[in-house]
Enzyme design. Structure first.
Site, short mmCIF file in Angstrom:
data_model
loop_
_atom_site.label_atom_id
_atom_site.label_comp_id
_atom_site.label_asym_id
_atom_site.label_seq_id
_atom_site.Cartn_x
_atom_site.Cartn_y
_atom_site.Cartn_z
N LYS A 249 -1.59 -12.13 -9.87
CA LYS A 249 -2.87 -12.35 -9.21
C LYS A 249 -3.97 -11.49 -9.81
CE LYS A 249 -4.97 -10.97 -4.89
NZ LYS A 249 -5.29 -9.72 -4.46
N LYS B 165 0.83 -1.21 0.00
CA LYS B 165 0.00 0.00 0.00
C LYS B 165 0.87 1.25 0.00
CE LYS B 165 -4.08 -1.53 -0.46
NZ LYS B 165 -4.57 -2.58 0.38
N LYS C 30 -8.97 -6.50 -8.06
CA LYS C 30 -9.77 -5.35 -8.49
C LYS C 30 -8.88 -4.18 -8.86
CE LYS C 30 -12.34 -5.69 -4.65
NZ LYS C 30 -12.93 -6.92 -4.23
P1 ADP Z 1 -8.93 -7.74 -4.51
O1 ADP Z 1 -7.58 -8.35 -4.48
O2 ADP Z 1 -9.58 -7.85 -5.82
O3 ADP Z 1 -8.97 -6.36 -3.92
P2 ADP Z 1 -9.89 -8.62 -2.01
O4 ADP Z 1 -8.56 -8.28 -1.46
O5 ADP Z 1 -11.06 -7.81 -1.59
O6 ADP Z 1 -9.81 -8.66 -3.58
O7 ADP Z 1 -10.14 -10.16 -1.67
C1 ADP Z 1 -11.34 -10.72 -1.18
C2 ADP Z 1 -11.16 -12.20 -1.03
O8 ADP Z 1 -10.90 -12.80 -2.30
C3 ADP Z 1 -9.99 -12.62 -0.14
O9 ADP Z 1 -10.32 -13.80 0.56
C4 ADP Z 1 -8.89 -12.90 -1.11
O10 ADP Z 1 -7.96 -13.84 -0.60
C5 ADP Z 1 -9.65 -13.48 -2.28
N1 ADP Z 1 -8.95 -13.20 -3.54
C6 ADP Z 1 -8.82 -12.01 -4.16
N2 ADP Z 1 -8.13 -12.13 -5.31
C7 ADP Z 1 -7.80 -13.44 -5.41
C8 ADP Z 1 -7.10 -14.20 -6.38
N3 ADP Z 1 -6.60 -13.66 -7.48
N4 ADP Z 1 -6.94 -15.54 -6.16
C9 ADP Z 1 -7.46 -16.11 -5.05
N5 ADP Z 1 -8.15 -15.45 -4.10
C10 ADP Z 1 -8.33 -14.13 -4.27
#
Ligand code: ADP
Ligand code: TRP
Length: 330
Positions: free
Chosen positions: A194, A111, A197
């Site tokens: 990965k 971050k 969003k």
């Molecule tokens: P983002 O990375 O899109 O901001 P979040 O951090 O809000 O998503 O993640 C919400 C949930 O989805 C968490 O449990 C996170 O581990 C899972 N998650 C997000 N992206 C992935 C990914 N590419 N592969 C597996 N799990 C994911």
């Protein structure tokens, strides 16, 4: 029965990473365990959303949770800010969380790199708020993707530290959980590690067919293998990993063979991948749209979730207050 807690920040629509990393496990767990699935709206304040965006995003994730099959009769589905006791537990945990360990957290370091203009205290203490979310229901298991492993490790540290400090055996030590052997990481389609969003590489459950096809056809690939059984470069491996997640095993096998024989045509490969993603996401899209139009139902679900979550959260915070030594004089 074990207690399960997990949440997702309402910072945008849910994507395939969220589904396969987290929600797929929520669905299985709600059949068997005492589950709390929440929308982490306090957490999303670190990025300063406008009030209108905050509300819209919470509503979207609520509709998406339900469209995915989370069932308010089987699990407690609630909005984090409807359980303000979370904030009180967060305050208590912050008293025993140290600057050094918070600064070493990988998500904090990311971050700082990505939003250097807004390194606020909420970002630094993200892991204590997340720990409060989890231990407020005294969870045993936390279904999350691989990226959250370190946060779970910190949650255990804070839980253990509380037990040690007050010489109690009060909090469990919750673990990150996935039904498969390993925690899941859904790759991005831009050659990066990965899907996320904020990374602009996501396929959302609410994307329409055209958008999905366009995103997949634009995914990073290369000019193709030149030697038999050649190891796959990262971007190509990502496409195969995605196919493994959404397509039938035969389809994956077929394209793997073509790759190994240097006969793969990425145009055909991507077309098939797009087709399988569309097949997977289209039922979600319809349900999401219908739920978004039903404010009365969403309100009912949120209210029921808030009541159930508060029952559990209040009990924990009252007991924690006692343990810490807050005793009422009246
Ligand atoms: P983002 O990375 O899109 O901001 P979040 O951090 O809000 O998503 O993640 C919400 C949930 O989805 C968490 O449990 C996170 O581990 C899972 N998650 C997000 N992206 C992935 C990914 N590419 N592969 C597996 N799990 C994911
Ligand atoms: N940090 C999680 C994420 O970015 C979201 C989250 C907040 C969470 N509190 C939680 C996940 C408690 C599981 C349990 O995805």
């Amino acid at each position: 029965m074990e207690t399960v807690v997990s949440g997702i920040r309402p910072t945008g629509n849910l994507h395939l990473g969220n589904y396969f990393g987290a929600i797929k496990n929520f669905l299985k767990m709600q059949e068997e365990q005492n589950c709390y699935f929440f929308i982490a709206d306090y957490h999303s304040l670190t990025t300063h959303p406008t009030p209108a965006d905050l509300h819209r995003n919470v509503k979207q994730v609520l509709a998406e949770y339900l469209a995915c099959g989370l069932d308010p009769d089987k699990s407690t589905i609630y909005i984090q800010s409807d359980l303000p006791e979370t904030a009180e537990l967060y305050l208590f945990l912050n008293m025993n969380a140290y600057k050094g360990e918070l600064e070493r957290c990988t998500s904090f370091k990311d971050k700082i790199r990505n939003q250097p203009e807004n390194v606020n205290a909420g970002l630094l203490t993200y892991p204590t708020l997340m720990a409060a979310d989890i231990i407020i229901h005294n969870a045993h298991k936390v279904p999350v993707g691989k990226d959250q492993e370190q946060h779970l490790e910190m949650t255990r540290t804070f839980a253990k530290r509380f037990n040690r400090l007050y010489n109690v055996d009060y909090f469990n030590e919750p673990v990150a959980f996935n039904f498969g052997e390993n925690l899941v990481k859904v790759p991005g389609l831009d050659g990066s590690g990965k899907m996320g969003k904020s990374d602009g590489n996501a396929i959302y459950l609410c994307d329409d067919e055209k958008t999905i096809r366009k995103k997949v056809m634009k995914a990073v690939s290369d000019s193709g293998p030149t030697e038999m059984n050649q190891p796959k470069p990262d971007a190509i491996q990502n496409l195969f990993s995605m196919m493994q997640i959404v397509s039938a095993p035969d389809t994956l096998l077929h394209f793997n063979e073509l790759y190994n024989k240097c006969e793969i045509r990425y145009g055909d490969f991507k077309k098939q991948l797009a087709e399988d993603i569309v097949l997977f996401t289209s039922p979600f899209k319809e349900k999401i749209d219908a739920l978004l139009a039903d404010d009365a139902y969403l309100g009912k679900v949120a209210k029921m979730g808030a009541e159930k979550a508060r029952e559990s959260g209040r009990k924990t915070v009252n007991e924690v207050r006692e343990i810490i030594g807050f005793k009422s004089f009246y």
